[in-house]
Structures are given as structure tokens and as C-alpha cells.
Design an enzyme around this catalytic site. Structure first.
Site, mmCIF file in Angstrom:
data_model
loop_
_atom_site.group_PDB
_atom_site.id
_atom_site.type_symbol
_atom_site.label_atom_id
_atom_site.label_comp_id
_atom_site.label_asym_id
_atom_site.label_seq_id
_atom_site.Cartn_x
_atom_site.Cartn_y
_atom_site.Cartn_z
ATOM 1 C CD GLU B 81 -1.801 -2.400 1.191
ATOM 2 O OE1 GLU B 81 -0.690 -2.703 1.680
ATOM 3 O OE2 GLU B 81 -2.632 -3.250 0.821
ATOM 4 C CG HIS B 150 -11.565 -7.719 5.511
ATOM 5 N ND1 HIS B 150 -10.565 -8.261 6.254
ATOM 6 C CD2 HIS B 150 -11.294 -8.079 4.226
ATOM 7 C CE1 HIS B 150 -9.731 -8.947 5.476
ATOM 8 N NE2 HIS B 150 -10.151 -8.850 4.240
HETATM 9 C C1 LIG Z 1 -1.933 -4.968 3.927
HETATM 10 C C2 LIG Z 1 -2.924 -5.790 3.190
HETATM 11 N N1 LIG Z 1 -3.273 -5.449 1.943
HETATM 12 C C3 LIG Z 1 -4.179 -6.157 1.263
HETATM 13 C C4 LIG Z 1 -4.774 -7.255 1.817
HETATM 14 C C5 LIG Z 1 -5.822 -8.041 1.033
HETATM 15 N N2 LIG Z 1 -5.300 -9.369 0.687
HETATM 16 C C6 LIG Z 1 -5.593 -10.437 1.431
HETATM 17 S S1 LIG Z 1 -4.785 -11.809 0.910
HETATM 18 C C7 LIG Z 1 -4.048 -10.972 -0.352
HETATM 19 C C8 LIG Z 1 -3.090 -11.691 -1.254
HETATM 20 C C9 LIG Z 1 -1.976 -12.322 -0.485
HETATM 21 O O1 LIG Z 1 -1.156 -13.065 -1.322
HETATM 22 P P1 LIG Z 1 0.043 -13.944 -0.768
HETATM 23 O O2 LIG Z 1 0.901 -13.089 0.121
HETATM 24 O O3 LIG Z 1 0.700 -14.580 -1.915
HETATM 25 O O4 LIG Z 1 -0.621 -15.026 0.190
HETATM 26 P P2 LIG Z 1 -1.680 -16.146 -0.222
HETATM 27 O O5 LIG Z 1 -3.032 -15.561 -0.012
HETATM 28 O O6 LIG Z 1 -1.419 -16.541 -1.630
HETATM 29 O O7 LIG Z 1 -1.450 -17.280 0.730
HETATM 30 C C10 LIG Z 1 -4.454 -9.640 -0.355
HETATM 31 C C11 LIG Z 1 -4.017 -8.635 -1.346
HETATM 32 C C12 LIG Z 1 -4.401 -7.579 3.131
HETATM 33 N N3 LIG Z 1 -4.931 -8.615 3.767
HETATM 34 N N4 LIG Z 1 -3.478 -6.841 3.790
#
Ligand SMILES: Cc1ncc(C[n+]2csc(CCOP(=O)(O)OP(=O)(O)O)c2C)c(N)n1
Ligand SMILES: Cc1ncc(C[n+]2csc(CCOP(=O)(O)OP(=O)(O)O)c2C)c(N)n1
Ligand SMILES: [Mg+2]
Ligand SMILES: [Mg+2]
Lengths: 405, 348, 405, 348
Positions: B81, B150
Site C-alpha cells: 500500500e 475488513h
Molecule cells: C496490507 C494488506 N493489503 C491487502 C490485503 C488483502 N489481501 C488479502 S490476501 C491478499 C493476497 C496475499 O497473497 P500472498 O501473500 O501470496 O498469500 P496467499 O493468499 O497466496 O497465501 C491480499 C491482497 C491484506 N490482507 N493486507
């Protein structure tokens, strides 16, 4: 404006600080280590003794540098140092609230700054007086920041030199965004004559800044978007009182290895090497092979700022060792040795420096007080009735004192 | 303003074309069309955020935009972000008008430093030379049964920050216009969207894309009344309106004002109203300590000192971390809590 | 609780999304690339076909693994998968607001989790149901998060399994601090019998998380403080709809190169390799050679969460290719081929899985509503009169409805 | 509370030893001795921050501590505020009691996410199983002639954040005790220090290290009066006291209350006072929109509705980025602006 001395240090009355600790053994070692030549991968074209050493990779980036160019680089460095020293003196005399010395980093900044084209963009931190100079910004335009009249008076659009940034590292992302924009606008990777339309961006930050999350995110974004961005880290060995060991295990240029773009360490006290390496890096960026990380290995020869007291955390031996590698001295020796400059030249540079210092001094003494409205104006580009009312109320209140207040 | 005039937006065919000027839209779809219109009107407008491209955002608000405008105008960004906002600052310096999507309210905080130290201050720092025409879209508020982080309402942090403008839409018509106006604004705008109504069918409204919208930074009286005034914004506007409907059955006539602009506040309509009703209830999902509702109370008690028949009463989320979903109905201001506040005001 | 379907997607009435875009050519390529074996540096002990391949470096870390241990690893994976599928079904039935599937990542998590000692500490992200299992946490303790009754009900002190973290990446710094604490308390580098008192910490995060500033700062701090911390990155190829290309140019394990500690890529669908590599990494940490970065190369076989629709951004071919590398299947084949498990064993695991699923289901159906006070309690450890008054007022207000509200 | 009792602190010889219990100290030195006493009392107390070790911090507040307690208890950290706070969270989970120094107010924002998402919420998230006995020290406010980001007053952001406690000291005696109490508190405490008075000789006060301090989360009436009430905290307390002295010459008697605790607010003494004086002026250097002063106004207009003879008036910094140093005298509330507000209140 209260003198910063009164706020960063106990009042003199209280006597010497109880624990003006002598550096520890580790610090002595760290200091001595730092005075080594920066490791085998350090790019150097001029030795501390002013000898030109060949470098098959980078020589071609300075093949066009004439004796006159060298003299100009020398002149740049001398003038920038002189402005720095003058400003430091102005702070001591109470004319500036604080000053951030550049002493020792002249070659790193002049070398990098002179590698840029006018159409390139630069995002500085707060010690980039030498870069500012290369962007055509007179040192007096910096003074407002340190006297407390404004946040710098140059036009960042016209000079392509962004405002100074004081929050450590967060300008790096701004620079990454700007460089992404250059790419989106098609200013990268054009060949032939169109190469002239190519642009790149440089961002300047310190060794300490490399620990900040924003610097990392800048690396990630620039890599992912192939942004034409040169990350120029001036490793001056210290982040205020903390040696680079507090920030990293490895030489900082190696940080780039984890991101998939080149990182290189240049002798930041060697203006020619810095020029060459930065030209190469900017070329890479303009041609679409960016980003690039440059670590300019240099030394902060003065305090962190005029409010800092380096005797509390580093040995004077360290400074003495670095004095032998003074960036200006080595070019002077080189110019003399190759008879590329005579006494008249050095005299003229000296005269120019004197004139610049006098001009700076004069300007400083005549800086007016900023008008009160300045505080309210330009907070927004478009109207804000809430703030406008605050301004009007305050100006009316202030006027009620008949200007006495 | 640098961007082309707003009434050009959406008149070039497609979903917003003139021969189809009035459409019944959800709030989410109205935003989507508003964004599309802004992108059509000005090639400097960019969308950036996590998953805003192929996926169209987790809420599908940017649905179809990457397909139609390309990957250089709709950026699926790295997951950072601070990076989204920090690079948007640089893009704005370069002359772009970035529209950043923060995926959920609770994830704006990693970008807080960029917002407070760069976005809010660059125009002042450069004495007006560098503009920051940046929009940060934040789906906010609760009521969606989500997990932690959220459902938050962080708008007060930004209303407290000099140099930012902050708005919130509560309905599809405003959503369509306000997002375009925010993008055209030369100041940075935090744009808070009531996510719980994005796809709510019974919040659909007729959006006339040929209409002339009211200015962005104006509050609006949604319903006139005489017993008491209720002020709300974003998702709480529906709560206030529902309360007004319910109150009517009890013979109480509530005036409802949709703030729309949270910074700068436009309280003239509120002062007018309170001078007539003598009573004010402010409603928001945000925790109450040092919040926007505190500000409204502070201003109104000053401006309407002699008109108030009871103190300004606040109906807020509590000063607790947003609770697990099964408890959110208790956390969120609802019709009953608004009516209770009205009763307390009347009984003061 | 409204179903997440209603908030992340337009209502069904609106028809199919206009732009359920087919993946682009780049995405096809990216997807196919991802199905390759993860590059030459991938550590693998079991091929997708279940064959044990020797590895001179890591064999010794699993030399003590008996047939029974292998069966237990298999059982772990099957049970964890079954709990995952059951929870997914519970979400579909409206019993949970959302579920975050672990499908496909069982080997990465069981291998890593089983490498830990009880005295080690783990900081999870939000998909670590398999790690939770290895810390002795019953899957039902996770349900509160997804049903919306609490934020997880396990005791993070007793289990040494920190609460789930939903803000991407910021738990990494918390883990770094905890590991620093282990070091400060002398729980690192003890030798001989005292080795038993050594501790380490693991932190789990995804490929997407590597872009966050906090993850970088975690790398910096752990390196600078020699923290006994294993960074365990599950690269499941996707961050919601974004492939790893949106986050990095290089394989993620190479990120460690810039910080001066080892980074290694392990086949995350190979439970034995993951166990071996994690044991090695934890050993390194306990003995003072931390930190270490492990990239477990794996695949998210289901949607990001139950509200996600992967058909919008990835090809089903990709999933099919990864199915051939199913982490459970390869261990099953290996067990059968070496006659380390008979049908009775598989039947018993199946029965255990059925029982676990039934238990989970039953538990879920009987989860009560949380009491209203829960929202106010434990916000602070010590009294807070302002909040206490809010609570009392609200409870009185609520009681005035006679519990009807 | 996990830490040893506070009256043990500082009685074991050294600068705070019993035979030298009363000392005349600057605010900065009092903080230094308070930190030393806390470190002596509990080996789990750590100091962390940029330059806090060898240098003793840029303000020398941690002077001498690393020398005496070692590098594992006084950490010169990497230059990353999110890192300082984020690792402190982990250290607290491990059982330490970290005291983080943020070098200047304007540099707390890179750590904002850790504060809002982890520090403030972990205790609630774990239903009380994980405590967060963390102190974040923030030298704050202006008046020191500094450059950008060095003179801000960000306390309202934290007062708005559920899960945090926020305090500010205004004098050496409070500084000595409050820092120790904050460290002993099992909740996370944001500790705002009026940097402009750190080394001010004429703010020196007699600190009796054997005294029994008043509780941390209590406001205090510093000066009694009948004409109007003035509430302030941190650096503004001196302004309020100076105003009271000046007002006295004009025959006006101001009651001055030092808030001390900003979250939770302890307004009982304020309500008492306003019920007697009928008038309230709140003073703070922070911008005013959606601030702590808004909150005080909102609460007081409610609790003292029938006692107020004029609206609560606020004297704040303006809603602008903190200006360059030459303008700060105009930005900062001063004696005259307080007296002007008193006059406006009286004339209402
Ligand atoms: C700071 C933040 N930004 C955005 C989100 C929304 N979000 C939740 S999971 C995700 C993707 C995460 O991807 P990854 O780190 O590869 O983990 P995975 O879900 O694939 O296990 C996002 C963008 C969040 N939870 N926290
Ligand atoms: C976010 C942030 N934290 C702290 C500071 C205070 N500070 C100013 S300069 C500095 C040290 C910077 O060191 P380095 O990056 O090496 O740059 P140098 O000053 O050596 O040029 C610190 C900690 C700051 N300006 N911003
Ligand atoms: Mg430095
Ligand atoms: Mg992933």
C-alpha cells in the site's frame, strides 16, 4: 527561532554529558574497516593520490571528458564545498536554524549530478546540495529550508529537481512512480536519434535509509515495472550515530541482488568514477534496462547536522583517515600532475568561491520574514472554506494588534 | 482544473452514451461507470491497486477497465500500500491523475506515512508548484460479515490531516458523479465508499448521466423535518433515512442531511437545520473518540449555541477494535440507536 | 451475517461479469512456467511420482525418519486436507462467513510444522491451518475467525502459535522481535546438552507479502540482530489474482542474497524435502547462524478464499498440471511402493479423517453466539473508564429491549 | 501488573538514591532518571530506537543508559520505525517491556500500521491472553525552530484509536513518574513529551524520588479559578498557566487543568470546573479538525449543557501542515490567543 543547540543538547550549564562514551572496540574496528578502499568491487578511476587507473568497463563512459570538463568538475566541487562551509558558518552565527553539511560527499554528488541530462528527473533527500547545484539551483534557494522561511524555493518542475525530502526513504517510492510515468509515456528504450527523447530518474538516499520499508518497495516497483530509475545510495558510513553495521550485514550495493537488477559500488570520493558509473546506469535506464542501484562509498566528514556531536560516537582517527581520500584534493592533484590546470585556474576558482560565499551570505542576511498568509496559502490547490475562514479570522485577529504581535 | 470538463464524461457511447442516459444502477456499478467516464475523458487518469486489473478488484468496481484501457492505465500492482500511494505521488508529479484502490479500509495504514507526509503536504511544500490530483478510493465500513480489518471506518484520521480532502458517497447517483469530480479535483481526495451497499439491489437508483451534478464539496439535505436533525455520511445515511421513516410513524419529523464532504466540512446546511430543530444527532460507524462526529458536535455547539435545546448527541461505533462479525450488529449504529438518541434529545 | 458472495460479487441477477477475461498469452506462459519444477535449485527428496531421490546435503536431516514417521506425515496431510475441505463446505452451506482454503499446501505446512520443536514459536499468516495442526491446535479452534465469533480461540502462549495475521506481512516484524528476544534471553547458540534449550521462531507469509515494506524490515532486523528466525514463504504462485511476476523479477528465495543470509527453494509439495530443509534452517537458527529464508514452491489449488473466482484470472490447465504434483498423492505412492503402508492404514486414516470432519461439522453447528460484552472486554488489560461507561450504557440500552434486540 | 512496584524504582543508589531524593531537574533529565529507574526495577524493560544508545538519543533522554545496561537492553536500531514498533510487539509477546523512542513526532507514521493493527489490537484479538506492555515515546510539538516533520502534534490519531492509551507530561515531576507508570502499565501507552521544554532551565522543578505519584490516568487541576476554565496538555500547559498569570493582572481568575491523560480522557475535573465557571477554553498545538480538542468540546457540551454560558472555545494550531520555523510563533497557541478566547467566551 530558538537555536537548535538548546533543544538537542542540555544547556551548557549542566556540564559535559556524563557519558560522552569513547567508541568501543567494535566501533574502532568498524571505523577502520570503513576507511579501507570499499572492497574489491569498488569502481575507481582516480586513486586517492590522483592517479588515473584504467577500467576496461567504465573508461568509455568518460572517454569524452576533456581537461576542461575536469576543471569544471573541480570547480563544481570547490564551489559546492564553499557554499556548504559558508552555510555551516551562517548557522553558527545564528542566521540559520540548522545546516546539514555535505562535506566529503562533493564528488559523489557532482559526479552523479553531472551525469544527468536536463530532461532527467532527480528526487533528493536533504543533503543533496551538490546535486541541486548540478540542476542549476543556486545554493541560496536552499536556505529557506534551514532558516525556516519555506521548504526550498526552487521550481521543481523547471529544474527537474524535486523538493528535499526529510522523512527517510519515502521519496524513493515517489521517484519510482515518476520513473514509471516516464516509461508509460514512451520515454524509455527509443533508439537512434530518438534516444534523445529518452529519460531517466535518479533518487538519492543514505545508508541508513536502506532499512526503511519504502526503499524496499521502491526496489520492488521499479523492478516489476522496468522503471528507468537509478537508486543512488550515498553510503557515508553513518546514519547520525549509527554505523552501517546497524543496517546491514552486506555491502549495500549487494542489496540489488535480491531484486534482479544490477548493483554496483563506486568510489564516491572519485568524481570521475562516479560520473562514469552514473552515466552507465542512466544509459541502462534510458534504454530500458533499469533499474540500477549505485552505492557511492564515501564519508560524512562533518557532523550529521549542526546540532550533532560526532565525538560522542566516532573516533577522530576515522576522519583523519578519510581526509587522505578527500574528493577535491585528488582531482586537484590529478589536474596539476597532468598540467591540465595552472595556478591562474585555481585562483579563479578560489575567486569564484569567494564570490559565491559572499553572495550567499549577503542573500541570507537579507532574507525577509515570510508573510503570515504563507502558512495558509497553497495548502490546497482549490478552495477550502474551512481553512479560508481560519485564515481570515487569524489575519483579522493579528491585525487587531496593529502589526505589533 | 486540469482535466476536461465533467459533462463530457460518458457521452461517447458505451454504457453511458447519450441515448441511454438514464440507467438503474447499483452503487458499485455507478462507481464503475463513473471511473470509466473519467478514464475516457482524460488519458492521464490511471487506476492502480491490488487485483484491480484482470479481476476488476475484489469488489469488481474496476471491472472491465483493464481490458478496455490496457495494462498501462489499469495497474495490477505489487502487494504494498505504501507503494501504491508512494508511486501514485510520483505519477502525479509527472502529470498523471492516479486513482488508487485500497482493497479494504483496514489496509490503508501501511500507506499512512505516504498519505500524511507526501500526499497531504507536497502542494504546500512546493508553494503550489506541484499539484497532487490523486484519488484514494477506500471501500469502508461494516455490515458485510467479514473478518478482522475488513470493516473499519478510518475516515477521521484523514479528516484530521491538513492538506487532504475527504468525501463519502451514500448512493448510486452521488457515486457516479462524485468519483468523477474527485478525479477532476486538483487536490488529493480520500474517497470513502460504503462497501456494504455496492451490490445491494434495493439501493439501485436511476442515474442520469446527462444531468448536472451538485458540487463535490457540498452537503445535502435529503429529507426535511422539524423535530430533530440527523447528520450522517456513507453507509450511515441509509440508517438515518430509515430512522426518519420509522420516526414519522411515531409523529416525529426528522431532517436528514448527507454530509458528503468530510473535509472540508460543509456544515452550513446543518447549522440552518439545527437553528430550526434545536436538536442534532450525528451518526457514524467510526469509533467516537476524537472523530469527525466530535468535530461536528464541537462546531455546532459553537455556531448554534443559542439554538440547541439539547446537546449534540452522537451515535457511533464503540471505541473498540471492530468486533467479530457475529457482534457487528451491536457495534453498528442502527435505526433503534438513532431513534433512542432522538428520544434522549427530546427528553433532555 | 450476510454471505460474502453478496459483497464481493454483483448479485447473480446482473448476469455474468462482462469481462470474465480469458488469460492473456503472458499469463498462459506464466502459468506454464509455474508448473515447471521450480528451477534447478529446487530441493526435492520425493519426485511427483513418489520416488525418493538422494540429496547429499539434506538427506541427513531426514535420516531418522522411519516408516511410521512417514505414515504420520501422510496422516497429518490427509486430516488437514479433510478439515480444509469440510470447512470449505461449511462456508458453502452458510455456516461460515468465509473460508481460506489450504488445498495444495499441505506438504509445505506439515513439513515445516513438524520440523519445529514445541519450544519453538510460530507466527502465521491466515492460511496456516496445517501449521496450526502441528502445534496441536484442533481445526475447530480456527472456526471462530471464519464464523465471526472471535479471532481464533487457541492459546497462543501455550501452543506457541501466534494468532492469525490478516494484514499482509506485518507479522514478520513481530516474529523478528520475538526471535530477538529468544536471543537476548540466551536461547540461541548453546551447545552440547544445552542445545535442548535453544529455540527458534518461524514466520509464515505468502509470495505476495514479499512486496510489503514490513517483510523487508523483518529481513533487515533479523540479519542485524542475528535473530533465530526462519522466514517461510509459501509461494503458491498467486496473490489473489496476481501472479508472482507482479511482485518480483527473481525467484523469491534469492531475495535473501541482498541481506547476507541463506535463501533456499524447496519443493513445497514434497513433505519430506520441506521437513528436511526446515529442520536444517531451524538448526542453523538455534545455533546462531540465523536467519534463513525458505521459499516453499507450491500451488494454491483452490480459490484465494471462498469469495474468490479464479476462473477470471487463471487457466484451468494450470491447475491440472499442478494436480499431477499433488503433495498427498506423492507420499501415498511412496508409501505403497515401499510397502510402508497397507490398505488397513489408509482405511484408518480415512476413518480418522471422517471422524475429524464430523467433529468439526458438529462443533460448527453448535457454536453459540458470542456475548455482547465480548466486544468491550479485553480491549484493555487495565481499566478504561471511558470504555467501561460505553459498555455499561450499551448493555443497559440493550437490556431495555428485553433481550429482543 | 507484572512489573515490580513503582516505589522501589530509583532507590538503589545513583542519581535517584534515597539520600538525594529531592533534585532540581529539567524535564529531559527527569525522563532520563525515570527511564533509568524503570530499567533498574525490571530487567525486562528495554529501550529501542534510532541513536538511543551511544548518542543517548538526539535529545539525550536515554543518555548513559546503554553504557550502564548494555547493548541488549538499549538498542540502537536500524532506521525503520515500523521495525522499531513491529519488533517491540514481538518482544512484548516474549515477555519484554519495550520502550520505543520515535526520534521526532513526524516520523511515527511509517510505524502507524504496526500501532493501529498490532499494538492496539493484540490484547483484544487474543481475548486478553497476550498483553502489550509497550511504551512509545514521542517527543512532540513545536517551538524549537526546526525543519519540516519535526514539530508535529499527532496525538489525536492515537486518541482516536481504540486499544491504545495516550498520555502527555507537562513538567519534570510528572515526567519522572509518568514514564515509570507508563512502563508498568500492561496496556500500550503512547507517551508524548513536550520536546521544547526538555532542557529548559526555567522549567526545572524539584523532583522527590521518594514521593508517591498520583495515578497515571488522572487529570489534574493546576490552578484554581472562577472566571473560566482552561484545559491543556503537554507543551500547552505552560501557555495556559502563563495566560492565567496574565489574566490575573486583568482581574480574571482562570482555572487551569492539565489533562495528562489523553486516552482515556479523565474529564471529571473538567466537568466540575465548568459547572462552576461556565466557560471552557481548550488549548492544543494540534490542528483542530477531528482532534482531541473536538472530543473535549463534544463531551463537555453534553455533560455541562446547562452550565455552559458560552460554547466551548478551542485554541489550536491551524489546519495546515506545520509551517516553516519563522512562522511557527503564529501557528502555535500563545498567551494572547488564549486570553482572546477567554474574552470571546466572556463576551458571548
Ligand atoms: C496490507 C494488506 N493489503 C491487502 C490485503 C488483502 N489481501 C488479502 S490476501 C491478499 C493476497 C496475499 O497473497 P500472498 O501473500 O501470496 O498469500 P496467499 O493468499 O497466496 O497465501 C491480499 C491482497 C491484506 N490482507 N493486507
Ligand atoms: C522516517 C524518519 N525517521 C527518522 C528520521 C531522523 N533522521 C534524520 S537523518 C537520519 C539518519 C539518516 O541516515 P542516512 O540515511 O545514512 O543519511 P545521511 O544523513 O547519512 O545522509 C535520521 C535517523 C527521519 N528524518 N525520518
Ligand atoms: Mg549515512
Ligand atoms: Mg500467494
Amino acid at each position: 527561532m530558538s537555536s537548535p543547540e538548546t533543544w538537542t543538547h542540555p544547556e551548557p550549564r549542566e556540564g559535559p554529558a556524563a557519558t560522552a562514551a569513547a567508541p568501543t572496540a567494535e566501533q574502532v574496528i568498524a571505523g577502520l574497516r570503513a576507511t579501507s578502499e570499499g572492497g574489491p568491487e569498488l569502481v575507481q578511476l582516480l586513486t586517492p593520490e590522483g592517479e588515473r587507473v584504467p577500467n576496461p568497463e567504465f573508461d568509455r563512459y568518460v572517454a569524452d571528458v576533456t581537461a576542461e570538463d575536469l576543471r569544471n568538475l573541480y570547480r563544481d566541487m570547490v564551489l559546492v564545498r564553499r557554499a556548504d562551509r559558508e552555510a555551516n558558518a551562517l548557522q553558527r552565527q545564528g542566521q540559520l536554524g540548522i545546516w546539514v553539511p555535505l562535506l566529503g560527499q562533493e564528488a559523489a554528488q557532482i559526479g552523479a549530478g553531472r551525469a544527468m541530462r536536463p530532461t532527467d528527473m532527480a528526487f533528493p533527500s536533504y543533503r543533496e546540495h551538490g546535486i541541486a547545484w548540478t540542476r542549476g539551483i543556486h545554493p541560496k534557494e536552499l536556505l529557506g529550508i534551514f532558516r525556516g522561511t519555506d521548504n526550498g524555493s526552487w521550481d521543481s518542475n523547471a529544474t527537474r529537481f524535486h523538493p528535499y525530502c526529510i522523512v527517510i526513504g519515502n521519496q524513493v517510492l515517489n521517484a519510482a512512480g515518476y520513473a514509471m510515468g516516464q516509461r508509460f509515456e514512451g520515454r524509455v528504450g527509443n533508439s537512434g536519434d530518438a534516444d534523445d527523447t529518452n529519460e531517466a530518474t535518479m533518487v538519492f538516499f543514505g545508508d541508513g535509509a536502506t532499512s526503511q520499508g519504502d526503499v524496499h518497495e521502491g526496489f520492488v516497483w521499479a523492478a516489476v515495472y522496468d522503471a528507468p530509475l537509478v537508486f543512488f545510495c550515498q553510503n557515508n558510513q553513518w546514519a547520525i550515530s549509527e554505523p552501517t553495521e546497524r543496517q546491514t550485514r552486506l555491502p549495500l550495493y549487494q542489496r540489488a541482488r535480491g531484486y534482479g537488477f544490477p548493483g554496483i559500488r563506486v568510489d564516491g570520493n572519485d568524481v570521475l568514477a562516479t560520473l562514469a558509473v552514473t552515466r552507465w546506469a542512466l544509459d541502462e535506464c534510458r534504454h530500458g534496462n533499469g533499474p540500477v542501484l549505485i552505492e557511492a562509498f564515501t564519508y560524512r566528514m562533518d557532523a550529521h547536522t549542526t546540532t550533532d556531536d560526532p565525538t560522542r560516537y566516532r573516533l577522530s582517527d576515522e576522519l583523519e583517515a578519510w581526509k587522505l581520500k578527500d574528493p577535491i584534493e585528488r582531482l586537484r592533484v590529478n589536474l596539476v600532475r597532468h598540467e591540465n590546470a595552472d595556478q591562474a585556474f585555481f585562483d579563479s576558482v578560489q575567486a569564484d568561491a569567494d564570490a559565491l560565499a559572499a553572495e550567499l551570505r549577503d542573500y541570507c542576511f537579507n532574507m525577509g520574514e515570510p508573510p503570515i498568509e504563507q502558512m495558509f496559502n497553497n495548502v490546497y490547490a482549490e478552495p477550502n472554506p474551512v481553512l479560508d475562514a481560519q485564515r481570515d479570522d487569524f489575519l483579522a485577529y493579528h491585525a487587531s494588534f496593529g502589526g505589533e504581535h | 482544473m486540469a482535466a476536461p470538463a465533467i459533462n463530457k464524461a460518458g457521452q461517447t457511447g458505451g454504457p453511458g452514451s447519450a441515448d441511454n442516459a438514464v440507467q438503474s444502477l447499483t452503487l458499485g456499478k455507478a462507481l464503475n461507470l463513473g471511473l470509466r467516464a473519467a478514464m475516457e475523458a482524460d488519458p492521464k487518469v490511471l487506476m492502480m491497486g491490488e487485483d484491480v486489473g484482470k479481476l476488476g478488484g475484489v469488489f469488481r468496481i474496476t471491472d472491465g477497465l483493464q481490458k478496455d484501457f490496457g495494462e498501462h492505465r489499469v495497474l495490477d500492482t505489487p502487494l504494498s500500500e505504501s507503494g501504491i500511494i508512494g508511486t501514485a505521488v510520483g505519477l502525479a508529479v509527472r502529470g498523471f491523475r492516479p486513482v488508487c484502490e485500497i482493497q479494504f479500509d483496514g489496509f490503508i495504514f501501511p500507506g499512512f506515512d505516504q498519505i500524511v507526509s507526501q500526499v497531504a503536504k507536497l502542494h504546500a511544500r512546493t508553494r503550489g508548484r506541484v499539484k497532487m490530483p490523486l484519488v484514494i478510493r477506500v471501500p469502508f465500513g461494516g455490515g458485510i460479515g467479514a473478518v478482522e480489518h475488513h470493516s473499519e471506518s478510518p475516515e477521521s484520521y484523514f479528516a484530521h490531516t491538513a492538506g487532504l480532502k475527504v468525501v463519502s458517497c451514500s448512493n448510486a447517483v452521488d457515486a457516479y458523479w462524485m468519483i468523477q469530480q474527485a478525479i477532476q479535483c486538483d487536490d488529493p481526495v480520500l474517497f470513502f465508499e460504503p462497501k456494504r451497499y455496492y451490490h445491494s439491489g434495493n439501493m439501485k437508483a436511476e442515474v442520469d448521466t446527462n444531468a448536472t451534478p451538485i458540487p463535490l464539496f457540498q452537503s445535502r439535505v435529503l429529507r426535511q423535518g422539524t423535530t430533530a436533525t440527523v447528520v450522517a455520511y456513507g453507509p450511515s445515511v441509509k440508517v438515518a433515512m430509515d430512522a426518519a421513516t420509522a420516526a414519522q410513524e411515531e409523529g416525529k419529523s426528522l431532517e436528514v442531511i448527507d454530509l458528503r464532504t468530510l473535509s472540508p466540512l460543509d456544515l452550513a446546511p446543518v447549522y440552518d437545520s439545527v437553528r430550526r430543530t434545536g436538536r442534532l444527532i450525528v451518526v457514524s460507524e467510526s469509533p467516537s473518540e476524537a472523530s469527525l462526529n466530535s468535530e461536528i458536535a464541537a462546531k455546532v455547539q459553537q455556531e448554534c449555541f443559542y439554538s440547541l435545546e439539547a446537546p449534540v448527541l452522537r451515535v457511533n461505533g464503540f471505541d473498540v477494535p471492530y468486533p467479530p462479525a457475529k457482534l457487528e450488529e451491536h457495534f453498528l449504529p442502527d435505526l433503534d440507536r438513532v431513534l433512542d438518541a432522538v428520544d434522549r434529545s427530546l427528553a433532555w
